[in-house]
Design an enzyme around this catalytic site. Structure first.
Site, PDB file in Angstrom:
ATOM      1  N   SER A 200       0.831  -1.201   0.000  1.00  0.00           N
ATOM      2  CA  SER A 200       0.000   0.000   0.000  1.00  0.00           C
ATOM      3  C   SER A 200       0.871   1.259   0.000  1.00  0.00           C
ATOM      4  O   SER A 200       1.676   1.446  -0.905  1.00  0.00           O
ATOM      5  CB  SER A 200      -0.968  -0.041   1.180  1.00  0.00           C
ATOM      6  OG  SER A 200      -1.980   0.938   1.052  1.00  0.00           O
ATOM      7  N   ASP A 296      -8.594  -2.694  -7.009  1.00  0.00           N
ATOM      8  CA  ASP A 296      -8.012  -2.488  -5.685  1.00  0.00           C
ATOM      9  C   ASP A 296      -9.050  -1.967  -4.694  1.00  0.00           C
ATOM     10  O   ASP A 296      -9.656  -0.911  -4.899  1.00  0.00           O
ATOM     11  CB  ASP A 296      -6.851  -1.503  -5.802  1.00  0.00           C
ATOM     12  CG  ASP A 296      -6.123  -1.311  -4.498  1.00  0.00           C
ATOM     13  OD1 ASP A 296      -5.129  -2.010  -4.274  1.00  0.00           O
ATOM     14  OD2 ASP A 296      -6.568  -0.479  -3.687  1.00  0.00           O
ATOM     15  N   HIS A 363      -6.639  -5.959  -1.510  1.00  0.00           N
ATOM     16  CA  HIS A 363      -5.609  -4.938  -1.315  1.00  0.00           C
ATOM     17  C   HIS A 363      -4.505  -5.540  -0.458  1.00  0.00           C
ATOM     18  O   HIS A 363      -4.755  -5.977   0.660  1.00  0.00           O
ATOM     19  CB  HIS A 363      -6.222  -3.719  -0.619  1.00  0.00           C
ATOM     20  CG  HIS A 363      -5.271  -2.573  -0.430  1.00  0.00           C
ATOM     21  ND1 HIS A 363      -4.831  -1.796  -1.482  1.00  0.00           N
ATOM     22  CD2 HIS A 363      -4.689  -2.058   0.685  1.00  0.00           C
ATOM     23  CE1 HIS A 363      -4.026  -0.846  -1.019  1.00  0.00           C
ATOM     24  NE2 HIS A 363      -3.914  -0.995   0.286  1.00  0.00           N
TER      25      HIS A 363
END
Length: 419
Positions: A200, A296, A363
Site C-alpha cells: 500500500s 483495488d 488490497h
C-alpha cells in the site's frame, strides 16, 4: 470464489490510523474518521494463525539526534527476524503501509496512533506471508533476514520539514536514511541478495526509494524491488472529480515533498503528478515487480467512490460488496482496470521487470498468508503470488508477467467484503 467478511463497525472501535480524514454528514472538516487501511489491517490480523511467532519492536536509538522522528517526535522502529542457513546473508526489507495525512488535522490525528507515534506501535508483530520463517508458508524468503520497517511519517517515507506551531515532524526521508544505516550496520552491507518490498503506502515507498536502495549496496549484491498494492492511479472518481489527486496534492504540499520527488519526473510534470507511481515506474533502473489487484479495494473505497464523491450513498453497497453492483458500476470498475493496464504498459516492456495483476477485489497480498502462499491462494497461469515473485527474483523463468482476464472470470480470488 472465497469472500472474506470484514466488519467495519468493529474496526471503527479499533481505529488507529487515517488514510485521509473524511467526514460523514459534515462539510467543515470534522466528524467521524473513516479508515479503509485499518479495516483491511484488522482483517489481516483475524486471518493470522494463533501459533505465528511474534517479532519484537526495536526502536532506532539516536535517530532523534539526526532529526529522524515520527510525526510526534518519537523514535522510529522496526521488527527484525534474523535469517539462517543459506539465507543468512540475504535481506528482505518490508515497508509498512497505512495511508497518508494530507492536511494539518489528519496529521495531528495520526500523532495519537501507531501511524504517527511509536508510543502506540504494537510491541510485537506476527510475521506472515512474505515475512514468515516457515518454508511451507514462504518457500523462497523464509530463511532471509526479514525486517518490517514501521510507518509513522504519513508520506510514504518521504519529506523533510516540520510544523513548528503544532510540533509536527515530517521526517519520512530521514527515517528512511537512518533505518537503512541501521540495517547496513546489522549486516546488510554484506548482503549477497536484497529485496525492498512494501504494501500500500509502503508499496508506493518501495517505488519511490527503489533506486536509492540499490545505491546503498555493493554492485555485486543482487537487488530488486517489489511493490504490493502500490499502483495508486490518478483516476476520475464517480462524481467526475479527482479525489486521490486532491489527497496527494495535500500530502505533497503539507509535507513539502517537492524536493524529495524524482527530478526525472518533476522536470516535466507537477509535483503531485510525481507522487503517482504511474509517472515513476517506467524510469526506475532497478528491477521492479508490480503486484496489484485490478480492482483495488482501497482505491475503490477511498479514490473512486469516497463519501465526498458519493454524498447520496448510491455507491455504498457496491463498493462494500462487488456482488451488489449493477452493470454500469461494474463497467466503471472495468474502465479502472483498463487504466491500470495502460499505466503499466511501458513498465512491462522491460525484461527485468515483473508483473502480477489479478482481477480481484482486494488490497495487499504479500503479508496475508491466504493470498501469498496457501493451498487455495489466488493463481494466475497456475502460479500463486509467492511462486511468481520467486520465479522473477531468482530468474527461474523469463518474462514473469501475468495479467488476469476481466472480472468475473477469476474463481481463485480472495475478495474483500465490507459489511
Amino acid at each position: 470464489m472465497r469472500s472474506l467478511l470484514l466488519w467495519i463497525a468493529v474496526v471503527v472501535c479499533l481505529l488507529c490510523s487515517v488514510a485521509a480524514v473524511v467526514q460523514s454528514g459534515s462539510s467543515d472538516g470534522f466528524g467521524k474518521p473513516r479508515d479503509t487501511e485499518t479495516a483491511i489491517s484488522f482483517l489481516e490480523y483475524k486471518l493470522m494463525a494463533p501459533s505465528v511467532p511474534m517479532i519484537p519492536l526495536t526502536l532506532i536509538h539516536g535517530a532523534d539526534s539526526k532529526g529522524a522522528v515520527c510525526l510526534d517526535g518519537t523514535l522510529p522502529g522496526y521488527h527484525l527476524d534474523r535469517g539462517f542457513g543459506s539465507g543468512a546473508n540475504s535481506w528482505l526489507i518490508q515497508l509498512e503501509g497505512g495511508g497518508w495525512c494530507n492536511n494539518h488535522r489528519s496529521c495531528v490525528y495520526r500523532k495519537t496512533s501507531r501511524r504517527g507515534s511509536s508510543k502506540f506501535m504494537e510491541k510485537a508483530l506476527a510475521f506472515t506471508g512474505i515475512l514468515s520463517n516457515r518454508s511451507e508458508e514462504n518457500p523462497d524468503f523464509f530463511n532471509w533476514n526479514r525486517i518490517k520497517l514501521r510507518y509513522c511519517d504519513g508520506a510514504s517515507f518521504s519529506g523533510d520539514s516540520q510544523d513548528e506551531s503544532s510540533q509536527l515532524f515530517y521526517r519520512g526521508q530521514r527515517i528512511w536514511q537512518v533505518a537503512m544505516e541501521e540495517f547496513l550496520s546489522l549486516g546488510m552491507k554484506q548482503a549477497n541478495q536484497a529485496l525492498l518490498s512494501g504494501c500500500s503506502a509502503g508499496g508506493l515507498a518501495s517505488i519511490l526509494h527503489c533506486d536509492e536502495f540499490r545505491e546503498l549496496l555493493p554492485s555485486s549484491t543482487k537487488v530488486k524491488c517489489l511493490s504490493d498494492a502500490g499502483m495508486f492511479l490518478d483516476s476520475v472518481d464517480v462524481s467526475g472529480g479527482h479525489s486521490l489527486r486532491n489527497m496527494f496534492q495535500g500530502v505533497v504540499t503539507v509535507q513539502n515533498l517537492q524536493k524529495d520527488l524524482s527530478s526525472t519526473c518533476t522536470n516535466h510534470l507537477d509535483p503531485t503528478s510525481c507522487f503517482f507511481p504511474q509517472n515513476l515506474v517506467s524510469d526506475i533502473k532497478t528491477p521492479m515487480f508490480l503486484l496489484n489487484t485490478a480492482y483495488d479495494s482501497w482505491q475503490i473505497q477511498e479514490s473512486l467512490a469516497p463519501p465526498t464523491a458519493d454524498p447520496g450513498g448510491i455507491w455504498k453497497a457496491c463498493k462494500s460488496d462487488h456482488s451488489r453492483c449493477n452493470s454500469s458500476q461494474i463497467q466503471f470498475f472495468q474502465e479502472f482496470r483498463n487504466q491500470m493496464l495502460f499505466a503499466v504498459n511501458s513498465f512491462s516492456n522491460s525484461d527485468q521487470n515483473g508483473l502480477y495483476i489479478n482481477s480481484c477485489f482486494a488490497h495487499c497480498q504479500t503479508e496475508r498468508q491466504d493470498t501469498w502462499f496457501a493451498q487455495d491462494s489466488p493463481q494466475l497461469n497456475g502460479k500463486r503470488v509467492a511462486e511468481s515473485v520467486g520465479d522473477w527474483y531468482f530468474d527461474r523463468a523469463k518474462n514473469v508477467k501475468a495479467i488476469d482476464c476481466p472480472y468475473p472470470c477469476d474463481t481463485t480470488c480472495h475478495n474483500l467484503i465490507f459489511e
